[in-house]
Write a protein that holds these residues in place. Structure first.
Motif, PDB file in Angstrom:
ATOM      1  N   ARG A 287      48.955 -16.812  74.261  1.00  0.00           N
ATOM      2  CA  ARG A 287      48.982 -17.413  73.132  1.00  0.00           C
ATOM      3  C   ARG A 287      48.073 -18.247  72.857  1.00  0.00           C
ATOM      4  O   ARG A 287      47.500 -18.861  71.765  1.00  0.00           O
ATOM      5  CB  ARG A 287      50.409 -18.121  72.944  1.00  0.00           C
ATOM      6  N   HIS A 288      47.589 -18.975  74.083  1.00  0.00           N
ATOM      7  CA  HIS A 288      46.399 -19.785  73.961  1.00  0.00           C
ATOM      8  C   HIS A 288      45.006 -19.091  73.485  1.00  0.00           C
ATOM      9  O   HIS A 288      44.382 -19.603  72.707  1.00  0.00           O
ATOM     10  CB  HIS A 288      46.061 -20.430  75.280  1.00  0.00           C
ATOM     11  N   PHE A 289      44.875 -17.747  73.873  1.00  0.00           N
ATOM     12  CA  PHE A 289      43.806 -17.127  73.570  1.00  0.00           C
ATOM     13  C   PHE A 289      44.008 -16.674  72.000  1.00  0.00           C
ATOM     14  O   PHE A 289      42.961 -16.686  71.070  1.00  0.00           O
ATOM     15  CB  PHE A 289      43.761 -15.646  74.242  1.00  0.00           C
ATOM     16  N   ASP A 290      45.398 -16.435  71.670  1.00  0.00           N
ATOM     17  CA  ASP A 290      45.661 -16.016  70.320  1.00  0.00           C
ATOM     18  C   ASP A 290      45.350 -17.327  69.270  1.00  0.00           C
ATOM     19  O   ASP A 290      44.662 -16.938  68.088  1.00  0.00           O
ATOM     20  CB  ASP A 290      47.228 -15.816  69.960  1.00  0.00           C
ATOM     21  N   LEU A 291      45.570 -18.394  69.687  1.00  0.00           N
ATOM     22  CA  LEU A 291      45.077 -19.664  68.844  1.00  0.00           C
ATOM     23  C   LEU A 291      43.943 -19.410  68.642  1.00  0.00           C
ATOM     24  O   LEU A 291      43.126 -19.891  67.656  1.00  0.00           O
ATOM     25  CB  LEU A 291      45.711 -20.898  69.663  1.00  0.00           C
ATOM     26  N   SER A 292      42.894 -19.009  69.701  1.00  0.00           N
ATOM     27  CA  SER A 292      41.383 -19.183  69.546  1.00  0.00           C
ATOM     28  C   SER A 292      40.964 -18.171  68.465  1.00  0.00           C
ATOM     29  O   SER A 292      40.062 -18.237  67.497  1.00  0.00           O
ATOM     30  CB  SER A 292      40.743 -19.107  70.930  1.00  0.00           C
ATOM     31  N   ALA A 293      41.743 -17.033  68.407  1.00  0.00           N
ATOM     32  CA  ALA A 293      41.301 -16.009  67.498  1.00  0.00           C
ATOM     33  C   ALA A 293      41.846 -16.579  66.055  1.00  0.00           C
ATOM     34  O   ALA A 293      41.125 -16.164  65.288  1.00  0.00           O
ATOM     35  CB  ALA A 293      42.463 -14.664  67.906  1.00  0.00           C
ATOM     36  N   VAL A 294      42.994 -17.430  65.896  1.00  0.00           N
ATOM     37  CA  VAL A 294      43.351 -17.662  64.642  1.00  0.00           C
ATOM     38  C   VAL A 294      42.311 -18.664  64.073  1.00  0.00           C
ATOM     39  O   VAL A 294      41.788 -18.457  62.831  1.00  0.00           O
ATOM     40  CB  VAL A 294      44.603 -18.679  64.534  1.00  0.00           C
ATOM     41  N   LYS A 295      41.497 -19.678  64.678  1.00  0.00           N
ATOM     42  CA  LYS A 295      40.659 -20.483  64.333  1.00  0.00           C
ATOM     43  C   LYS A 295      39.461 -19.822  64.201  1.00  0.00           C
ATOM     44  O   LYS A 295      38.569 -20.226  63.298  1.00  0.00           O
ATOM     45  CB  LYS A 295      40.645 -21.622  65.405  1.00  0.00           C
ATOM     46  N   ALA A 296      38.892 -18.735  64.870  1.00  0.00           N
ATOM     47  CA  ALA A 296      37.887 -17.764  64.606  1.00  0.00           C
ATOM     48  C   ALA A 296      38.068 -17.234  63.182  1.00  0.00           C
ATOM     49  O   ALA A 296      37.045 -17.133  62.484  1.00  0.00           O
ATOM     50  CB  ALA A 296      37.797 -16.936  65.816  1.00  0.00           C
ATOM     51  N   CYS A 297      39.114 -16.487  62.750  1.00  0.00           N
ATOM     52  CA  CYS A 297      39.361 -16.038  61.665  1.00  0.00           C
ATOM     53  C   CYS A 297      39.327 -16.957  60.355  1.00  0.00           C
ATOM     54  O   CYS A 297      38.684 -16.743  59.421  1.00  0.00           O
ATOM     55  CB  CYS A 297      40.965 -15.286  61.656  1.00  0.00           C
ATOM     56  N   GLU A 298      39.798 -18.371  60.711  1.00  0.00           N
ATOM     57  CA  GLU A 298      39.871 -19.328  59.717  1.00  0.00           C
ATOM     58  C   GLU A 298      38.251 -19.409  59.470  1.00  0.00           C
ATOM     59  O   GLU A 298      37.852 -19.920  58.365  1.00  0.00           O
ATOM     60  CB  GLU A 298      40.635 -20.519  59.968  1.00  0.00           C
ATOM     61  N   LEU A 299      37.577 -19.772  60.643  1.00  0.00           N
ATOM     62  CA  LEU A 299      36.298 -19.983  60.240  1.00  0.00           C
ATOM     63  C   LEU A 299      35.401 -18.852  59.676  1.00  0.00           C
ATOM     64  O   LEU A 299      34.452 -19.365  58.826  1.00  0.00           O
ATOM     65  CB  LEU A 299      35.352 -20.172  61.767  1.00  0.00           C
ATOM     66  N   VAL A 300      35.638 -17.650  59.872  1.00  0.00           N
ATOM     67  CA  VAL A 300      34.957 -16.627  58.934  1.00  0.00           C
ATOM     68  C   VAL A 300      35.431 -16.818  57.502  1.00  0.00           C
ATOM     69  O   VAL A 300      34.651 -16.697  56.629  1.00  0.00           O
ATOM     70  CB  VAL A 300      35.365 -15.324  59.666  1.00  0.00           C
ATOM     71  N   ASP A 301      36.640 -17.232  57.156  1.00  0.00           N
ATOM     72  CA  ASP A 301      37.021 -17.188  55.971  1.00  0.00           C
ATOM     73  C   ASP A 301      36.556 -18.457  55.318  1.00  0.00           C
ATOM     74  O   ASP A 301      35.796 -18.618  54.170  1.00  0.00           O
ATOM     75  CB  ASP A 301      38.620 -17.491  55.697  1.00  0.00           C
ATOM     76  N   THR A 302      36.219 -19.740  56.131  1.00  0.00           N
ATOM     77  CA  THR A 302      35.412 -20.770  55.614  1.00  0.00           C
ATOM     78  C   THR A 302      33.943 -20.698  55.244  1.00  0.00           C
ATOM     79  O   THR A 302      33.688 -21.016  54.208  1.00  0.00           O
ATOM     80  CB  THR A 302      35.691 -21.969  56.768  1.00  0.00           C
TER      81      THR A 302
END
Length: 361
Positions: A281-296
């Motif tokens: 889940r720590h790795f999953d959270l990194s993936a969440v922020k990576a996706c948010e960065l792409v959208d931003t």
């Protein structure tokens, strides 16, 4: 009434003027149509950039070609060449206007044997568009004469001019779109993509198809016995850019959430499915922020002169958010030992990843 002395002085001045004028031989470019028709540009003006515009060199004249005389084009080189072009060159009046600059125009004697003289012409012309130098070509040639060489020099000038104009036309046809594109207001287009499915000796890029295993934790545990495991995962950003012929900056951005194997570790007595699930889940959270960065990045209006700093600022902001989120996750889930809060985070993370939908499965 003028005295004899004054009359004599005037006569001497007149003779001096006549003598000077006779020392410069002028030649007129022969009105003969240039066979090549220029298609991509038109000559609107001719500028003589030479330091000395009063002559174009020297030539042998007179009986037995015994006199070396200064040579110039009728009316000066710039005016003479412009007149010749306007009258003898077929041009497209709707084509790009160009100014022809004379960099070098020199006729000189390079050798003499008896009555025979060797003469050489050097010509360098530059093409300017909107006050900017586009390109420069050189021409010229050599000729031998047993008398007045000015006729041969005139033919060399016309021949070299015609050849250079043809070279200009061919060059401009190949490069016109690029140079005219630079006149447009520069624009920027940023393209961003998520990298996944990559794995190296020391890293794993995030992918739903590649969950972590206990064998991925290759680092050495620290000396704090209360910590069962540590996941080192970050959001990485790389970019490249280039300028198109339409004066548009294309920026290709690559974002990746990655797991560092050598900096991630798990104690021997904690190597179990529960610990692994929490660390995943720590790795999953990194993936969440990576996706948010792409959208931003997709929604951000980047500036032409500062896009690199803007990308860096957005990346840093997301990494700070990730660090805080990781701490909050550990605090609320009690590092995976609180079953209720751990399940709550599992549901939140799964829902957010599904909402962002930036990884192919």
């Amino acid at each position: 009434m003028l005295s004899k002395g004054q009359i004599l002085a005037i006569v001497i001045i007149i003779l001096s003027i006549n003598s000077y004028s006779q020392d410069i031989k002028t030649i007129r470019l022969k009105d003969e149509k240039i066979s090549y028709a220029v298609k991509t540009f038109r000559i609107s003006a001719v500028v003589d950039d030479r330091k000395d515009t009063s002559q174009i060199g020297s030539v042998r004249t007179g009986l037995m070609a015994s006199k070396l005389q200064t040579l110039n084009l009728e009316g000066g080189a710039g005016s003479s060449i412009l007149r010749y072009i306007r009258k003898n060159l077929t041009q497209n009046d709707s084509a790009s206007p160009m100014v022809l600059h004379i960099s070098t125009l020199l006729a000189e004697e390079t050798g003499r044997a008896g009555m025979k003289s060797s003469n050489e012409l050097t010509m360098e012309l530059a093409l300017y568009h909107d006050g900017k130098k586009m390109v420069e070509f050189s021409g010229g040639g050599s000729a031998e004469s047993t008398g007045d060489a000015s006729k041969l020099i005139e033919e060399l000038i016309r021949g070299s001019l015609a050849k250079i104009l043809e070279q200009f036309d061919e060059w401009w046809s190949r490069n016109k779109s690029f140079y005219l594109g630079q006149k447009k207001n520069r624009t920027i287009h940023v393209e961003v993509a998520m990298d996944q499915d990559e794995e190296g000796n020391d890293f794993i890029s995030y992918s739903p198809k590649r969950p972590l295993t206990l064998e991925d934790f290759k680092g050495h545990p620290d000396h704090v016995p209360t910590t069962a495991a540590v996941t080192s995962s970050l959001v990485s950003l790389k970019y490249s850019s280039f300028l198109t012929m339409d004066n548009e900056i294309i920026v290709d951005v690559s974002v990746v959430a990655y797991f560092n194997k050598s900096k991630s570790w798990c104690r021997a007595d904690s190597r179990n499915p529960e610990t692994l699930a929490h660390e995943q889940r720590h790795f999953d959270l990194s993936a969440v922020k990576a996706c948010e960065l792409v959208d931003t990045i997709r929604q951000f209006q980047f500036s032409i002169d500062n896009f690199a700093a803007e990308l860096d600022r957005l990346h840093r902001a997301k990494q700070i958010e990730l660090d805080r989120l990781q701490d909050l996750y550990d605090e609320e889930s009690k590092h995976g030992t609180g079953s209720g809060t751990q399940q709550k985070w599992n549901l939140l993370i799964d829902a957010r990843l599904k909402q962002l939908n930036c990884f192919h499965t």
